[in-house]
Design a protein around this motif. Structure first.
Motif, PDB file in Angstrom:
ATOM      1  N   UNK A 373      -4.234  -8.246  -5.578  1.00 36.66           N
ATOM      2  CA  UNK A 373      -3.925  -7.443  -4.385  1.00 36.66           C
ATOM      3  C   UNK A 373      -4.465  -7.867  -3.238  1.00 36.66           C
ATOM      4  N   UNK A 374      -3.640  -7.675  -2.176  1.00 38.58           N
ATOM      5  CA  UNK A 374      -4.009  -8.135  -0.797  1.00 38.58           C
ATOM      6  C   UNK A 374      -4.175  -6.853   0.192  1.00 38.58           C
ATOM      7  N   UNK A 375      -5.157  -6.602   0.659  1.00 40.51           N
ATOM      8  CA  UNK A 375      -5.376  -5.367   1.691  1.00 40.51           C
ATOM      9  C   UNK A 375      -4.818  -6.017   3.035  1.00 40.51           C
ATOM     10  N   UNK A 376      -3.790  -5.262   3.507  1.00 37.35           N
ATOM     11  CA  UNK A 376      -3.477  -5.426   4.927  1.00 37.35           C
ATOM     12  C   UNK A 376      -4.001  -4.361   5.896  1.00 37.35           C
ATOM     13  N   UNK A 377      -5.088  -4.395   6.357  1.00 33.65           N
ATOM     14  CA  UNK A 377      -5.527  -3.128   7.256  1.00 33.65           C
ATOM     15  C   UNK A 377      -5.458  -3.559   8.758  1.00 33.65           C
ATOM     16  N   UNK A 378      -4.707  -2.279   9.474  1.00 37.57           N
ATOM     17  CA  UNK A 378      -4.816  -2.947  10.972  1.00 37.57           C
ATOM     18  C   UNK A 378      -4.551  -1.504  11.604  1.00 37.57           C
ATOM     19  N   UNK A 379      -4.663  -1.592  12.857  1.00 37.96           N
ATOM     20  CA  UNK A 379      -4.225  -0.327  13.792  1.00 37.96           C
ATOM     21  C   UNK A 379      -5.143  -0.010  14.652  1.00 37.96           C
ATOM     22  N   UNK A 380      -5.240   1.149  15.240  1.00 38.98           N
ATOM     23  CA  UNK A 380      -5.590   1.836  16.388  1.00 38.98           C
ATOM     24  C   UNK A 380      -7.225   2.085  16.031  1.00 38.98           C
ATOM     25  N   UNK A 381      -8.030   1.015  16.105  1.00 37.58           N
ATOM     26  CA  UNK A 381      -9.620   1.110  15.957  1.00 37.58           C
ATOM     27  C   UNK A 381     -10.089   2.180  16.968  1.00 37.58           C
ATOM     28  N   UNK A 382      -9.865   1.945  18.103  1.00 32.03           N
ATOM     29  CA  UNK A 382     -10.381   2.915  18.983  1.00 32.03           C
ATOM     30  C   UNK A 382     -10.203   4.439  18.964  1.00 32.03           C
ATOM     31  N   UNK A 383      -9.303   4.680  18.068  1.00 33.22           N
ATOM     32  CA  UNK A 383      -9.235   6.419  17.714  1.00 33.22           C
ATOM     33  C   UNK A 383      -9.438   6.706  16.206  1.00 33.22           C
ATOM     34  N   UNK A 384      -9.861   5.729  15.425  1.00 35.47           N
ATOM     35  CA  UNK A 384     -10.306   5.834  14.214  1.00 35.47           C
ATOM     36  C   UNK A 384      -8.891   5.758  13.241  1.00 35.47           C
ATOM     37  N   UNK A 385      -7.871   5.226  13.645  1.00 36.19           N
ATOM     38  CA  UNK A 385      -6.699   5.457  13.014  1.00 36.19           C
ATOM     39  C   UNK A 385      -6.349   3.955  12.578  1.00 36.19           C
ATOM     40  N   UNK A 386      -6.391   3.819  10.952  1.00 35.40           N
ATOM     41  CA  UNK A 386      -6.096   2.477  10.388  1.00 35.40           C
ATOM     42  C   UNK A 386      -4.671   2.545   9.334  1.00 35.40           C
ATOM     43  N   UNK A 387      -3.907   1.863   9.457  1.00 39.18           N
ATOM     44  CA  UNK A 387      -2.837   1.481   8.549  1.00 39.18           C
ATOM     45  C   UNK A 387      -3.486   0.740   7.409  1.00 39.18           C
ATOM     46  N   UNK A 388      -3.948   1.382   6.289  1.00 39.39           N
ATOM     47  CA  UNK A 388      -4.690   0.792   5.325  1.00 39.39           C
ATOM     48  C   UNK A 388      -3.512   0.471   4.143  1.00 39.39           C
ATOM     49  N   UNK A 389      -2.803  -0.732   4.364  1.00 37.93           N
ATOM     50  CA  UNK A 389      -1.708  -1.070   3.474  1.00 37.93           C
ATOM     51  C   UNK A 389      -2.252  -2.119   2.344  1.00 37.93           C
ATOM     52  N   UNK A 390      -1.300  -2.035   1.377  1.00 36.21           N
ATOM     53  CA  UNK A 390      -1.781  -2.987   0.144  1.00 36.21           C
ATOM     54  C   UNK A 390      -0.391  -3.777  -0.256  1.00 36.21           C
ATOM     55  N   UNK A 391      -0.571  -4.927  -0.311  1.00 33.69           N
ATOM     56  CA  UNK A 391       0.430  -5.842  -0.343  1.00 33.69           C
ATOM     57  C   UNK A 391       0.358  -6.464  -1.848  1.00 33.69           C
ATOM     58  N   UNK A 392       1.483  -6.374  -2.776  1.00 31.51           N
ATOM     59  CA  UNK A 392       1.721  -6.512  -3.901  1.00 31.51           C
ATOM     60  C   UNK A 392       1.096  -7.923  -4.389  1.00 31.51           C
ATOM     61  N   UNK A 393       0.168  -7.984  -5.452  1.00 35.84           N
ATOM     62  CA  UNK A 393      -0.268  -9.211  -5.755  1.00 35.84           C
ATOM     63  C   UNK A 393       1.011 -10.458  -6.158  1.00 35.84           C
ATOM     64  N   UNK A 394       0.752 -11.705  -5.559  1.00 42.67           N
ATOM     65  CA  UNK A 394       1.872 -12.618  -5.950  1.00 42.67           C
ATOM     66  C   UNK A 394       2.454 -12.735  -7.231  1.00 42.67           C
ATOM     67  N   UNK A 395       3.470 -13.012  -7.339  1.00 46.94           N
ATOM     68  CA  UNK A 395       4.406 -13.203  -8.547  1.00 46.94           C
ATOM     69  C   UNK A 395       4.448 -11.808  -9.442  1.00 46.94           C
ATOM     70  N   UNK A 396       4.148 -11.003  -9.209  1.00 47.34           N
ATOM     71  CA  UNK A 396       3.975  -9.513  -9.963  1.00 47.34           C
ATOM     72  C   UNK A 396       5.390  -9.000  -9.622  1.00 47.34           C
ATOM     73  N   UNK A 397       5.572  -7.824 -10.437  1.00 46.67           N
ATOM     74  CA  UNK A 397       6.841  -7.288 -10.302  1.00 46.67           C
ATOM     75  C   UNK A 397       6.906  -5.857  -9.322  1.00 46.67           C
TER      76      UNK A 397
END
Length: 485
Positions: A373-397
């Motif tokens: 699994x790949x964690x794709x975390x990004x966002x509005x660090x200055x106000x404490x808001x993070x989009x904590x998104x998880x990308x599926x492992x390569x080759x999985x369903x």
């Protein structure tokens, strides 16, 4: 209601038959969210031309016992605007600019105005409307207000809620509350507008708003910064906040995986720094003071931070085109994730002081739960808001991965709860998080929400099934049918 024909005929007579849509092809764009994960269903989509026609529609539906769902640009992420039967009220024709008052620093707009058009109208008056989102070219201001949208300028200007002076709202019985006062001080009773801001159309339908304007910045600087860690990002933010004060208008965080997929999939994207780093920040300073050199000020701050080993590398934008390119690296993140497969997405916030620890803990827990699994975390660090998104492992369903959404909700949201955070930072609750809200919200808060819903929408016709998971006790609310996944 078993036969909707009398209701639809009544609506067609008032609104005009071309604005009561029932054909499957006409309904289709209103029945799916942008990510394609959910589909709804509806009797019809109606397109009122003004507030009076919205009020007529709501009143007619209330009398017929049919639910209504307001819809703007339909760019939401949590299914809040998807119908589960009933009538969709599209705000697409409510696009009038009613007034601009530069002296009062306010603008009065209808709910169907596209956010970018509100920004443009403010700019034409020599002012700034600072709400800014990646979807600003298609989202509509009514939807922004009903979800209390955040965006990239919250650090300096606040959420959508903080940019509203007054509202016009159609209530569940078809009455219209005219609260369109451009006042910054008004203690004459309860501040009713805050009931409707962020309520996702479950308490009333916003049809117009008086919005705050701000002076336009005269000097602006943007930099892309490489850092050694998330702790380093927090240290840099603290330093810039202390030195720049109110001129620090944005501080956005990007994890290494996020930058790499943008560079991989975004046409024309260029690596902003020569090397790679454990964390990245996009920083913007702006000033309304004549003669201020924002670029010089930011460069000096970053030079000092570099000399103290708070910054590993930084690139200053030397033109407006380069500044836009830096911002595009951040704003295209959600879109390019699609090229990496399915995503399980979380829109969360925690106290800023605990954000680095949250990121480390949640990343470790999710990676341990599913190898690859790949964690794709990004966002509005200055106000404490993070989009904590998880990308599926390569080759999985894809489907098998998305079936684990609930499992990862427990992992991520339990840590958010432990850190005194929120499971819904800026995208709302809608359908996607209504059971999560029931799980994590304070029981007294839930009781208050149910009481407000019962008081303002006793028949439960306004966007039923959203935000609150269960039917209101003692209410004859219409039971929403299950949404089609």
């Amino acid at each position: 209601m078993t036969n909707p024909s009398p209701l639809l005929a009544r609506l067609a007579e008032r609104l005009g038959a071309p604005h009561v849509l029932t054909d499957a092809a006409d309904l289709a764009p209103h029945l799916a969210e942008t990510r394609g994960l959910r589909r709804g269903h509806a009797l019809a989509v109606v397109r009122p031309a003004d507030t009076a026609e919205v009020a007529f529609t709501v009143r007619a539906c209330a009398e017929a016992g049919v639910s209504v769902v307001a819809q703007g640009g339909n760019t939401g992420h949590v299914g809040g605007g998807l119908p589960q039967g009933g009538i969709v009220i599209s705000m697409a024709r409510l696009t009038r600019l009613r007034a601009v008052d530069p002296v009062n620093a306010s603008i009065t707009v209808e709910a169907g105005m596209v956010l970018a058009d509100v920004q443009a109208a403010a700019a034409a008056a020599g002012m700034l409307f600072p709400l800014s989102l990646a979807s600003e070219g298609s989202c509509r201001i009514g939807g922004n207000l009903s979800t209390n949208a955040g965006g990239t300028a919250v650090l300096a200007y606040g959420n959508a809620r903080d940019l509203v002076l007054g509202l016009e709202v159609v209530l569940a019985d078809g009455r219209v509350w005219n609260g369109l006062k451009g006042l910054r001080k008004d203690n004459a009773g309860y501040d009713l507008k805050h009931l409707f801001l962020g309520s996702e159309g479950t308490l009333g339908l916003i049809t117009a708003a008086v919005l705050k304007l701000h002076p336009r910045p005269l000097s602006r600087a943007v930099a892309f910064v490489g850092l050694a860690s998330t702790e380093g990002a927090l240290a840099l933010f603290e330093r810039l906040r202390a030195e720049a004060g109110a001129t620090l208008t944005a501080f956005e965080y990007i994890a290494p995986f996020g930058l790499e997929i943008v560079l991989r999939h975004r046409a024309g994207a260029r690596r902003p720094l020569a090397g790679t780093h454990a964390a990245y920040a996009l920083v913007e300073l702006s000033s309304t003071r004549p003669g201020t050199d924002a670029a010089g000020a930011l460069e000096g701050m970053l030079d000092r931070a570099h000399s103290e080993h708070l910054v590993e590398d930084a690139a200053m934008a030397t033109s407006e085109a380069q500044a836009r390119a830096f911002w595009d690296l951040r704003e295209s993140l959600s879109e390019v994730q699609k090229a990496e497969g399915a995503s399980i997405k979380h829109d969360v916030s925690v106290p800023l002081s605990r954000l680095p620890t949250f990121l480390d803990r949640a990343t470790e827990a999710c990676e341990a739960a599913l190898p690859g699994l790949r964690v794709c975390a990004f966002g509005h660090f200055g106000d404490g808001n993070i989009h904590f998104n998880l990308s599926q492992p390569p080759g999985t369903d894809r489907a098998a991965f998305l079936d684990q959404w609930g499992r990862f909700n427990r992992i991520v949201h339990d840590i958010v709860q432990e850190f005194d955070g929120s499971i819904a930072a800026e995208h709302g609750v809608g359908l996607l998080k209504r059971e999560e809200l029931a799980r994590y919200a304070d029981p007294v808060a839930l009781d208050l929400m149910r009481s407000l819903k019962l008081a303002l929408d006793p028949r439960g016709i306004l966007n039923p099934g959203k935000v609150l998971a269960e039917t209101i006790s003692g209410s004859p609310a219409i039971e929403p049918t299950a949404i089609k996944i």
